[in-house]
Design a protein around this motif. Sequence first.
Motif, PDB file in Angstrom:
ATOM      1  N   ILE A 116     -12.003 -14.078  -0.936  1.00 18.73           N
ATOM      2  CA  ILE A 116     -10.741 -13.610  -1.093  1.00 18.73           C
ATOM      3  C   ILE A 116     -10.625 -12.300  -1.708  1.00 18.73           C
ATOM      4  O   ILE A 116     -10.016 -11.297  -1.360  1.00 18.73           O
ATOM      5  CB  ILE A 116      -9.971 -14.643  -1.767  1.00 18.73           C
ATOM      6  CG1 ILE A 116      -9.846 -15.846  -0.906  1.00 18.73           C
ATOM      7  CG2 ILE A 116      -8.711 -14.241  -2.169  1.00 18.73           C
ATOM      8  CD1 ILE A 116      -8.992 -16.990  -1.474  1.00 18.73           C
ATOM      9  N   ALA A 117     -11.319 -12.201  -2.743  1.00 18.18           N
ATOM     10  CA  ALA A 117     -11.611 -10.992  -3.478  1.00 18.18           C
ATOM     11  C   ALA A 117     -11.832  -9.694  -2.829  1.00 18.18           C
ATOM     12  O   ALA A 117     -11.227  -8.677  -2.713  1.00 18.18           O
ATOM     13  CB  ALA A 117     -12.709 -11.085  -4.623  1.00 18.18           C
ATOM     14  N   ALA A 118     -12.691 -10.189  -1.864  1.00 18.67           N
ATOM     15  CA  ALA A 118     -13.031  -9.097  -1.004  1.00 18.67           C
ATOM     16  C   ALA A 118     -12.122  -8.469  -0.110  1.00 18.67           C
ATOM     17  O   ALA A 118     -11.882  -7.622   0.238  1.00 18.67           O
ATOM     18  CB  ALA A 118     -14.384  -9.231   0.006  1.00 18.67           C
ATOM     19  N   LEU A 119     -11.519  -9.411   0.664  1.00 21.45           N
ATOM     20  CA  LEU A 119     -10.457  -9.443   1.506  1.00 21.45           C
ATOM     21  C   LEU A 119      -9.104  -8.562   0.891  1.00 21.45           C
ATOM     22  O   LEU A 119      -8.673  -7.483   1.611  1.00 21.45           O
ATOM     23  CB  LEU A 119      -9.969 -10.647   2.295  1.00 21.45           C
ATOM     24  CG  LEU A 119     -10.894 -11.294   3.379  1.00 21.45           C
ATOM     25  CD1 LEU A 119     -10.366 -12.503   3.744  1.00 21.45           C
ATOM     26  CD2 LEU A 119     -10.533 -10.074   4.750  1.00 21.45           C
ATOM     27  N   VAL A 120      -8.772  -9.073  -0.125  1.00 22.56           N
ATOM     28  CA  VAL A 120      -8.018  -8.463  -0.963  1.00 22.56           C
ATOM     29  C   VAL A 120      -8.154  -6.910  -1.261  1.00 22.56           C
ATOM     30  O   VAL A 120      -7.403  -6.034  -1.038  1.00 22.56           O
ATOM     31  CB  VAL A 120      -7.549  -9.167  -2.160  1.00 22.56           C
ATOM     32  CG1 VAL A 120      -6.548  -8.513  -3.119  1.00 22.56           C
ATOM     33  CG2 VAL A 120      -6.927 -10.723  -2.169  1.00 22.56           C
ATOM     34  N   ALA A 121      -9.415  -6.674  -1.657  1.00 23.85           N
ATOM     35  CA  ALA A 121      -9.948  -5.421  -1.887  1.00 23.85           C
ATOM     36  C   ALA A 121      -9.545  -4.444  -0.715  1.00 23.85           C
ATOM     37  O   ALA A 121      -9.032  -3.317  -0.551  1.00 23.85           O
ATOM     38  CB  ALA A 121     -11.227  -5.310  -2.437  1.00 23.85           C
ATOM     39  N   TYR A 122     -10.051  -5.128   0.444  1.00 26.05           N
ATOM     40  CA  TYR A 122     -10.085  -4.344   1.748  1.00 26.05           C
ATOM     41  C   TYR A 122      -8.515  -4.069   2.156  1.00 26.05           C
ATOM     42  O   TYR A 122      -8.265  -2.598   2.506  1.00 26.05           O
ATOM     43  CB  TYR A 122     -10.792  -4.939   2.697  1.00 26.05           C
ATOM     44  CG  TYR A 122     -10.438  -4.441   4.250  1.00 26.05           C
ATOM     45  CD1 TYR A 122     -11.220  -3.156   4.456  1.00 26.05           C
ATOM     46  CD2 TYR A 122      -9.803  -4.912   5.027  1.00 26.05           C
ATOM     47  CE1 TYR A 122     -10.875  -2.508   5.618  1.00 26.05           C
ATOM     48  CE2 TYR A 122      -9.460  -4.367   6.314  1.00 26.05           C
ATOM     49  CZ  TYR A 122     -10.254  -3.047   6.786  1.00 26.05           C
ATOM     50  OH  TYR A 122      -9.943  -2.482   7.714  1.00 26.05           O
ATOM     51  N   VAL A 123      -7.639  -5.109   2.075  1.00 28.97           N
ATOM     52  CA  VAL A 123      -6.369  -4.852   2.736  1.00 28.97           C
ATOM     53  C   VAL A 123      -5.831  -3.860   1.832  1.00 28.97           C
ATOM     54  O   VAL A 123      -4.837  -3.181   2.044  1.00 28.97           O
ATOM     55  CB  VAL A 123      -5.535  -6.201   2.538  1.00 28.97           C
ATOM     56  CG1 VAL A 123      -3.956  -6.155   3.061  1.00 28.97           C
ATOM     57  CG2 VAL A 123      -6.418  -7.118   3.606  1.00 28.97           C
ATOM     58  N   GLY A 124      -6.129  -3.836   0.213  1.00 26.18           N
ATOM     59  CA  GLY A 124      -5.407  -2.789  -0.574  1.00 26.18           C
ATOM     60  C   GLY A 124      -5.634  -1.380  -0.161  1.00 26.18           C
ATOM     61  O   GLY A 124      -5.027  -0.482  -0.449  1.00 26.18           O
ATOM     62  N   THR A 125      -6.886  -1.259   0.533  1.00 26.05           N
ATOM     63  CA  THR A 125      -7.283  -0.022   0.676  1.00 26.05           C
ATOM     64  C   THR A 125      -6.476   0.497   2.423  1.00 26.05           C
ATOM     65  O   THR A 125      -6.583   1.536   2.500  1.00 26.05           O
ATOM     66  CB  THR A 125      -8.582   0.316   1.356  1.00 26.05           C
ATOM     67  OG1 THR A 125      -9.073  -0.421   2.404  1.00 26.05           O
ATOM     68  CG2 THR A 125      -9.582  -0.350  -0.104  1.00 26.05           C
ATOM     69  N   LEU A 126      -5.577  -0.263   2.796  1.00 24.21           N
ATOM     70  CA  LEU A 126      -5.238  -0.045   4.206  1.00 24.21           C
ATOM     71  C   LEU A 126      -3.808   0.846   4.067  1.00 24.21           C
ATOM     72  O   LEU A 126      -3.335   1.708   4.916  1.00 24.21           O
ATOM     73  CB  LEU A 126      -4.762  -1.317   4.798  1.00 24.21           C
ATOM     74  CG  LEU A 126      -5.971  -1.902   5.325  1.00 24.21           C
ATOM     75  CD1 LEU A 126      -5.247  -3.242   6.025  1.00 24.21           C
ATOM     76  CD2 LEU A 126      -6.700  -1.144   6.406  1.00 24.21           C
ATOM     77  N   GLY A 127      -3.174   0.963   2.973  1.00 22.65           N
ATOM     78  CA  GLY A 127      -1.841   1.731   2.627  1.00 22.65           C
ATOM     79  C   GLY A 127      -1.568   1.536   1.203  1.00 22.65           C
ATOM     80  O   GLY A 127      -2.415   1.314   0.248  1.00 22.65           O
ATOM     81  N   ASP A 128      -0.234   1.655   0.781  1.00 16.98           N
ATOM     82  CA  ASP A 128       0.295   1.921  -0.447  1.00 16.98           C
ATOM     83  C   ASP A 128       1.067   0.654  -1.019  1.00 16.98           C
ATOM     84  O   ASP A 128       2.163   0.730  -1.177  1.00 16.98           O
ATOM     85  CB  ASP A 128       0.910   3.114  -0.738  1.00 16.98           C
ATOM     86  CG  ASP A 128       2.066   3.437   0.117  1.00 16.98           C
ATOM     87  OD1 ASP A 128       2.399   2.655   0.940  1.00 16.98           O
ATOM     88  OD2 ASP A 128       2.733   4.543  -0.459  1.00 16.98           O
ATOM     89  N   GLY A 129       0.730  -0.538  -0.595  1.00 15.75           N
ATOM     90  CA  GLY A 129       1.590  -1.730  -0.744  1.00 15.75           C
ATOM     91  C   GLY A 129       1.249  -2.266  -2.382  1.00 15.75           C
ATOM     92  O   GLY A 129       0.424  -1.568  -2.903  1.00 15.75           O
ATOM     93  N   PRO A 130       1.943  -3.000  -2.717  1.00 16.44           N
ATOM     94  CA  PRO A 130       1.888  -3.485  -4.400  1.00 16.44           C
ATOM     95  C   PRO A 130       0.273  -4.040  -4.615  1.00 16.44           C
ATOM     96  O   PRO A 130      -0.162  -4.632  -3.815  1.00 16.44           O
ATOM     97  CB  PRO A 130       2.839  -4.407  -4.383  1.00 16.44           C
ATOM     98  CG  PRO A 130       3.216  -4.876  -2.967  1.00 16.44           C
ATOM     99  CD  PRO A 130       2.900  -4.002  -2.118  1.00 16.44           C
ATOM    100  N   ASP A 131       0.098  -3.697  -5.611  1.00 17.12           N
ATOM    101  CA  ASP A 131      -1.175  -4.340  -6.231  1.00 17.12           C
ATOM    102  C   ASP A 131      -0.935  -5.787  -6.578  1.00 17.12           C
ATOM    103  O   ASP A 131       0.285  -6.315  -6.753  1.00 17.12           O
ATOM    104  CB  ASP A 131      -1.780  -3.567  -7.563  1.00 17.12           C
ATOM    105  CG  ASP A 131      -1.955  -2.160  -7.181  1.00 17.12           C
ATOM    106  OD1 ASP A 131      -2.184  -2.002  -5.791  1.00 17.12           O
ATOM    107  OD2 ASP A 131      -2.132  -1.424  -7.930  1.00 17.12           O
ATOM    108  N   VAL A 132      -2.077  -6.622  -7.003  1.00 20.90           N
ATOM    109  CA  VAL A 132      -1.917  -7.796  -7.317  1.00 20.90           C
ATOM    110  C   VAL A 132      -1.219  -7.557  -8.761  1.00 20.90           C
ATOM    111  O   VAL A 132      -2.129  -7.024  -9.571  1.00 20.90           O
ATOM    112  CB  VAL A 132      -3.192  -8.618  -7.438  1.00 20.90           C
ATOM    113  CG1 VAL A 132      -2.918 -10.040  -8.020  1.00 20.90           C
ATOM    114  CG2 VAL A 132      -3.636  -8.683  -5.988  1.00 20.90           C
TER     115      VAL A 132
END
Lengths: 268, 304, 476
Positions: A116-132
């Motif tokens: 999950i941590a890896a997926l979260v990190a990857y999705v975070g790089t896709l655009g400028d959505g909110p951080d956890v």
Amino acid sequence: MTLRRLRHPALLVPVLAAALFLVLGAGSAAQEEDPPGRPGGDLVAQGRELFVVGCSSCHGLDGEGVRAPDGADRGPSLEDSGEAAAYYYLTTGRMPLASSEEIPQRKEPAYEPHEIAALVAYVGTLGDGPDVPDVDAATGDLSLGGELFRDNCQACHSATGAGGALSYGRAAPSLGQATPTQVGAAMRIGPGQMPVFGRDALDDAEVDAIARYVRYLEDPDDRGGIALGRLGPIPEGFLVWVLGMGLLLLVSYVIGKRSYHRRKAEAG
Amino acid sequence: MTTTEGRRDEAGDAPEVRPEQARQGERLTAVAFAVSILGAVGLAVVFSTGGQPQLEGILLALALGGLGVGLVVWARYFMPHGPAIEERKPLESSEEDIAAFTTQFEQGEHVLARRGLLVKMAGAAVAALAAALVFPIRSLGPRPGRGFKGTPFRAGVRLVDEANRPIRADEVAVDGLLTAFPEDHTDAADAPTLLIRPGRSRSDDGAAGAETSDRTSEAAELLAYSKLCTHLGCPVGLYQAPEHLLLCPCHQSTFDVLDDARPVFGPATRALPSLPIRIDDEGFVVATGDFEAPTGPGFWDRGR
Amino acid sequence: MAPLRRRRHSKPDRLVTRRTARWLDSRLGAAKFARSALGKVFPDHWSFLIGELALYSFVVLLATGVYLTFFFSPSQEEVIYTGSYEPLQGVEMTEAYRSALDLSFDVRAGLVMRQIHHWAALLFLAAIVVHLMRVFFTGAFRRPRELNWMIGVTLLILGIFNGFAGYSLLDDQLSGTGLRIAYSIALSIPVAGTWVASLLFGGEFPGPDIISRLYVIHILLAPAAIIALLGAHLGLVVRQKHTQFGGGERREDNVVGERVWPSFAFKSIGLMLITAAVLSAMGGLAQINPVWLYGPFDPAEVSAASQPDWYMGWLDGALRVWPAWEIRAFGFEVPAPFFPAVLLAGLTFAALFAWPFLEARRTGDRAEHHLLDRPRDRPVRTALGVATLAFYTVLTLSASTDVTATTFGLSVNAVLWAFRILCLVAPPVAGWIAYRLCRDLVDREVARGETVPKPVPPPRRTRDRPRPDPRPTPAD
């Protein structure tokens, strides 16, 4: 919690105590949460691998979303979803879905915490959505949290956090299992039917407060006894008819039925 | 038949209790009373040490229940059970009694020459008194006036949150909502307003999406509707962001935010009144007038 | 003045009770009356105790209610909470809500009394309804008991009303929502609505006085009316004597059973204590109306799953299932809630009041009845009663559309439509089943050659209006 409430635990007859603790303590185990992994190159690469395998059929290879041939949305774009959305959907087991028609519901997470941590990190790089969001429920102001909860959350999730019905088959889930970070993430992204509560509306301290109150609602002060699901007057009405009326009609029957002598006298 | 009736009526059968049965009855009764005593003592102890609701309930139940069960067992074992028979006398009075009553009641009647007039006068007096007494009741509440049709919103009144803090337009996120009030009137029960910024439809990109894209400017995107259900006035607090639906939790009336908040389901008949707003130079949301229609539930002369 | 000659023999009784009785009798001369009171015969069928359950719930309501009044403060003054319930510390609320919190957390036995009081209210109305059903299905409302039936219906109305008043006093979020709906229903009355609402609430909702007004009604006016009517209700039972089922030695002109003293009195007091015990156990073990979780009332807020107590459920359910229909003409309107709330309630109670007369008119049976009907011997009445019951049960269940939907994972819209259809379908189906059942039961008895008690015994002496042409006896 429970012990503090009973001012004189020494009084408890053992049997009663056991029953009470079972009643009051049920469902209080709050889930421990894993701190979301910090994004790093390695983590992002792992995340992309997992994404391609598990998510891309609906969300596209680069998270751009997928449209079915008939034009319907099969999976939305994740470009502005941000880490918060990935964290929320994956840790609550709402993603992945078997089909795009399915309504996301809370399940056991399909991925291990490090995945999950890896997926979260990857999705975070896709655009400028909110951080956890960094939610610290422990420092939240409990009564402020209660007020904000009643202002913003109870309309759908009910004052006791038991959840409630929305229209056309949708429902606001019970908050009984929600962790503080999940609560914070949900407010920032507005998952499912939920509206978005941005930083301008509720700042981080207020999110902390709400998370603290939601955590309190997992095991609130039920000093009145068995909580009956905290669903209000409906279970109360059922209980009074089934248990109260049922029991007392039985008692009336036993007290009022003609005694043996009387029946014998009548028969004879 | 009559003789047995007479006998039973006098005595009522004392139950024939065999000695061992009697002992059993005594034991049961004694146990029940003992439970009651213990319950009461326990209750006293619990109260004296501060109290605990569950124990109080159980012990009170034991104290009362023990006493009750004891009395019932006592009655069942040791008291006569009948059958006792009581004759039922006619309810109606005899003609003589009625005649005597009539005479008594109507005595003095004959001296009244103008009975009809006097009775009418007496009736009028009572009615006049009753009518006079209606007026004090008037003090129970003010005359229903404009208050039913208007709210404190006027042109230029800023929208504020619960804490009377003015709301900036950008505080409402896309797909977000806020509850707003007229400035300095956060306790006005007829004025709660929902500020909603509907996002592009997530569920279907069809008509709804096209409609939102018309409202491109910041101000147009922000919608303001009365929060009070037009059915019975419950706050319509449930916003389903992707469907743009507002749901009332009381009786499930559902309103479509993108269709002027018209009802699409449930018992509500009218749309949620919208509040005309603009964004001022500092970015605060300001009303440009009152709601387009009276907020909340309907009443007789709402449309007048 | 010559000393009064002692009428009684000189030796005083050793028993204290006897001495007390004699002291009282020498001042009241009540021995004869007391003897006849103790000798009153109470039928020994258990279903005659259901009304007592209601009576004893009311006793519990009075006892616990008096305790609560010592601590409850019906004021709408705004205060800041500083009591021992941490999650509401520092929250602004009304004095009424704060005193309800204090009752729940800081007053000794306060919470248990509050909960017993609330459970007792729910049970009071449940027992009244079951008692009413017993009286209806056995025809105990027929002449000469029409008056007592009407008193009973009035008690039901007062009970519902006072229950709602009590539920509304605490000024928590749930009760405030209920009051808001009550206000809006008052507003829906044609022509007079705004006046009625304004006078009741002292102005526009929420109004400055509603809690204190409801308090006076809840603890004084309504209980006084209930006590007075209960007295009349029981007094009429004594005067007219009980009904009873036929068979054995039980006939129209007698009452067979147990004498009040000692056996029945002991059992009845026992039943009172057991009722109180069951309510105490529920009050201690089952949490009811945890107002601290609901928070103080705020007119801009509401919680999902807001419902009234069960006895108001039929009205809330009717408000939910009623479609979006209202009447508008010339700028005036009769709002939708008027029909399912005001009109339905009015018709319901009017029909209840009028029932004994309607039935007598329909069947032409105006004779005195002291023997009860078996429901199966009156298939039309039984079927009508079952159909009515089905209707109000469906309405009551309709008040739970949202909770039903979430509990069973259904769409709230589908559930509502299901209830709308059930409202129309369930009553005739249930009535028809009841009718067939009654007919079959009687047919089977006849086939087995069992003696079926005659449904209509010969009328007793009726001096007034001997009917020359009584319509063919009962419609069924």
